[in-house]
Design an enzyme around this catalytic site. Structure first.
Site, PDB file in Angstrom:
ATOM      1  N   VAL A  10       0.839  -1.203   0.000  1.00  0.00           N
ATOM      2  CA  VAL A  10       0.000   0.000   0.000  1.00  0.00           C
ATOM      3  C   VAL A  10       0.874   1.253   0.000  1.00  0.00           C
ATOM      4  CG1 VAL A  10      -1.772   1.283   1.237  1.00  0.00           C
ATOM      5  CG2 VAL A  10      -1.895  -1.219   1.136  1.00  0.00           C
TER       6      VAL A  10
ATOM      7  N   GLY B 124      14.655  -1.631   7.732  1.00  0.00           N
ATOM      8  CA  GLY B 124      15.540  -2.084   6.647  1.00  0.00           C
ATOM      9  C   GLY B 124      15.409  -1.212   5.416  1.00  0.00           C
TER      10      GLY B 124
ATOM     11  N   GLY C 169      -2.513 -15.308  -3.408  1.00  0.00           N
ATOM     12  CA  GLY C 169      -2.124 -14.184  -2.567  1.00  0.00           C
ATOM     13  C   GLY C 169      -3.292 -13.491  -1.903  1.00  0.00           C
TER      14      GLY C 169
ATOM     15  N   LYS D  68     -13.513  -3.996  11.447  1.00  0.00           N
ATOM     16  CA  LYS D  68     -14.125  -3.084  10.475  1.00  0.00           C
ATOM     17  C   LYS D  68     -15.576  -2.794  10.837  1.00  0.00           C
ATOM     18  CE  LYS D  68     -11.201  -4.983   6.779  1.00  0.00           C
ATOM     19  NZ  LYS D  68     -11.176  -5.981   5.678  1.00  0.00           N
TER      20      LYS D  68
ATOM     21  N   GLY E 132      -6.194  -4.706  -1.519  1.00  0.00           N
ATOM     22  CA  GLY E 132      -5.255  -4.551  -2.628  1.00  0.00           C
ATOM     23  C   GLY E 132      -4.539  -3.228  -2.510  1.00  0.00           C
TER      24      GLY E 132
END
Lengths: 424, 424
Positions: free
Chosen positions: A21, A46, A187, A205, A303
């Site tokens: 995202v 990282g 996925g 939610k 997504g």
């Protein structure tokens, strides 16, 4: 005009979390279409291996949240997920006078009221469109678009993983495990899918939708959950015979006594209903208002790109009114959640067959004053693991569950009975 | 915080137009739930017979717009409809420093850009959520909720009267005239239904959606229209055989060359599509974005209460940011609208039968380079007014219409051919 951020003064944006995202948000901010917003910081663990060559040179890359919090960034976008340290970082950003935009359902469901109050105190904004149903602008829709109505019900499909699994089971006749593996291969599902299939994801939610839509804040953990893992391929066969399919439904209804009746569970939904027509990983939220009737919002619930659209829409809202202050929709003490509600019911038994089973079960329901609507059993079924279904006329779900506790004590079950409410 | 209108300072609201929607707005404002808004004026022709005893005593009743414009009302709600005097009154209200909320699609479609600029100059707001799709919060959804995306297509059902008529024809097999009479008897259609069935109503709404959603302002009168009055009961029979039903579809698509391809007309839509599932007088708007994919909004597109919800939602938005200024979404010169677009096509002929008709028509299409996908003609049909259908592979609609002009010149038609695009 508001005091700051005319069209020329861009607000500086710090991204905290540079995963799928975060990268999609950065791409949108770097494409030149959002001139009121300028990406200035990217913060991630990282960070060296995260650097992307398409990000403008002026952007500061860091793995230190204190660099972000101590900077002059106007808005912090929190995309790391999980309760901590996200809650702490959001709190500190607000205290530093920065607006916050987050996609974090857990943080908002658990601590939204406190954080919104903090935002108001510091005269900054708190945006969380991306925390519920990804790219569907449901928070804007409830906050502003339906502000003139008084909503009393939310029915929603909020978990794309469950919806993918259930629509695959429906269309392909495949077993739960096979559909789950497909979702994992694509996925859509995590290696540990429990938060999706058991309902905790939708639970958080739904708590946010109850607060923003019904103006009834509820503690997420008080919403009863039932897993979809017990739904069998045979249930889709029987559901179809009843004119229905099966969906993980999140529902919340404000009752006259000020409580909320809510739950996240697999339900039978009529094949002609809006919920049944939501296929694959899409989401839908159907709200019902006292004046506006039923209004539905559907689209991509997850997504990178759809969620990034929600984040950037919130950023634009901050840019339009940077000092507007968060509204009070998350405020107030949590109201109690009732478990029991009125509906028709589907109960599927899986038994090792012998004479007298239907009589015994019918007797249990009769003793609880429950009326059978139908008994569905295909002829010539096998004797071991025989599946059959009883449906009940509309009644209180609490009584059904009491009856099912009695029924479960009988000794012929090959698996525990599966109860699903039937959406009217 | 913005400079005015804290929670305690209510904004005063003047209602201009006290018909069905006006009364519904007044009811909501008088019920005590909207403390930032106070009804102060009601203006209507023949005001004496309009007075209602449930309106608080302090409200000023008048038939003189100058009383409203000269008052200290903060917001004027325009609900009289029609271009004039509504446009003039809105302009004068904005010039007097008042925010305006309107349900007037014609005024916004024709003069929205000028009025929004005027609002910005006077640092007030212009709200028009109620002008498109009644209770569906589509303007808020496009303006704010999807601000992070770049939308390129709108497909919508924007006229509840047409949708009622077409769904009745579909479900009941009734003729157009009978379905229209039913709609009139139920109050869904006007005595003169032409603005609904011929498309001007949807045309104005689509022009607004193109500006706000696609960021492409277009002149409403430049949107090509085709009436639904030529749709026959037999078309539903053939549509069903093609897996479709028929809807009045409003469509607009931004093309790569900066033009918009748009139209309002009856179309074949797949029975599995979101548009096909919108029954009765409901509306739907489906938008497609480059990042967020397809997002759909559906609900009640008309009626006093749903439209009043949209008006009050706009009033609340003004109360939240009274000096926010209208945004610039309506700005810019109108872009040209292209008529032709690519799709599959349905053509129904109604002929006085004789040998050679199919050959003649197939020849016309062949000369234009058009490929037949199917010919549907039931055996044993009557000789007079025989209906049959040809469908064409996807191609440019301009070529189809050129071919149909040639075909119309042939001498066997009992009625002009009916062309409908087929939604993919």
């Amino acid at each position: 005009m508001t005091s700051n951020a005319g069209d020329n003064a861009a607000l500086s944006v710090a991204l905290v979390g540079f995963g799928t995202v975060g990268r999609a948000v950065a791409r949108i901010l770097c494409n030149g279409a959002h001139r009121r917003l300028q990406l200035t910081h990217i913060c991630n663990r990282g960070i060296a291996r995260k650097k992307a060559d398409w990000v403008p040179d002026g952007v500061t890359w860091t793995e230190d949240i204190d660099v972000v919090l101590g900077s002059d960034a106007d808005i912090v976008v929190e995309l790391i997920g999980g309760l901590e340290p996200a809650t702490d970082w959001i709190r500190r950003a607000l205290e530093a006078g920065k607006s916050v935009v987050t996609a974090n359902k857990q943080v908002i469901a658990q601590g939204g009221a406190e954080l919104a109050a903090l935002a108001r105190r510091h005269e900054v904004q708190l945006g969380f469109e991306a925390a519920v149903a990804g790219g569907i602008p449901i928070i804007h829709g409830l906050r502003q678009g339906l502000a003139g109505d008084r909503l009393f019900r939310v029915l929603a499909i909020l978990n794309g993983t469950c919806n993918y699994i259930l629509t695959r089971m429906e269309a392909g006749g495949v077993a739960f495990d096979a559909a789950l593996r497909e979702a994992q291969d694509l996925g859509y599902a995590e290696a540990d899918p429990s938060a999706d299939v058991d309902g905790q994801d939708a639970q958080a939610k739904l708590a946010i939708l109850s607060a923003v839509g019904l103006r009834c804040p509820i503690a997420p953990e008080s919403i009863p959950l039932h897993t979809i893992t017990t739904v069998d391929a045979i249930d889709f066969v029987y559901a179809r015979r009843l004119g229905c399919t099966i969906r993980q439904v999140s529902r919340a209804q404000r009752s006259a006594d000020g409580r909320v009746c809510a739950g996240v569970q697999p339900m039978l939904v009529p094949r002609s209903s809006a919920l049944a027509r939501v296929n694959g990983s899409r989401n839908i939220v159907v709200v019902e208002g006292e004046r506006g009737g039923e209004t539905a919002f559907s689209g991509h619930g997850a997504g990178g790109d759809p969620t990034a659209v929600a984040v950037v829409s919130d950023l634009e809202a901050v840019a339009a009114a940077p000092a507007g202050g968060a509204d009070n929709l998350l405020d107030g003490a949590a109201v109690p959640v009732a478990e029991a509600f009125e509906s028709a019911h589907y109960v599927r038994f899986m038994v090792n067959d012998r004479p007298g089973i239907v009589a015994a079960l019918a007797g249990v329901f009769a003793r609880h004053g429950l009326n059978l609507d139908s008994v569905l059993q295909d002829p010539g079924g096998r004797k071991q693991q025989l599946a059959f279904v009883m449906t009940l006329d509309p009644c209180d779900s609490g009584i059904v569950n009491a009856a099912l506790r009695d029924a479960a004590a009988l000794d012929f079950h090959a698996r525990p009975p599966l109860w699903m409410p039937v959406l009217a």
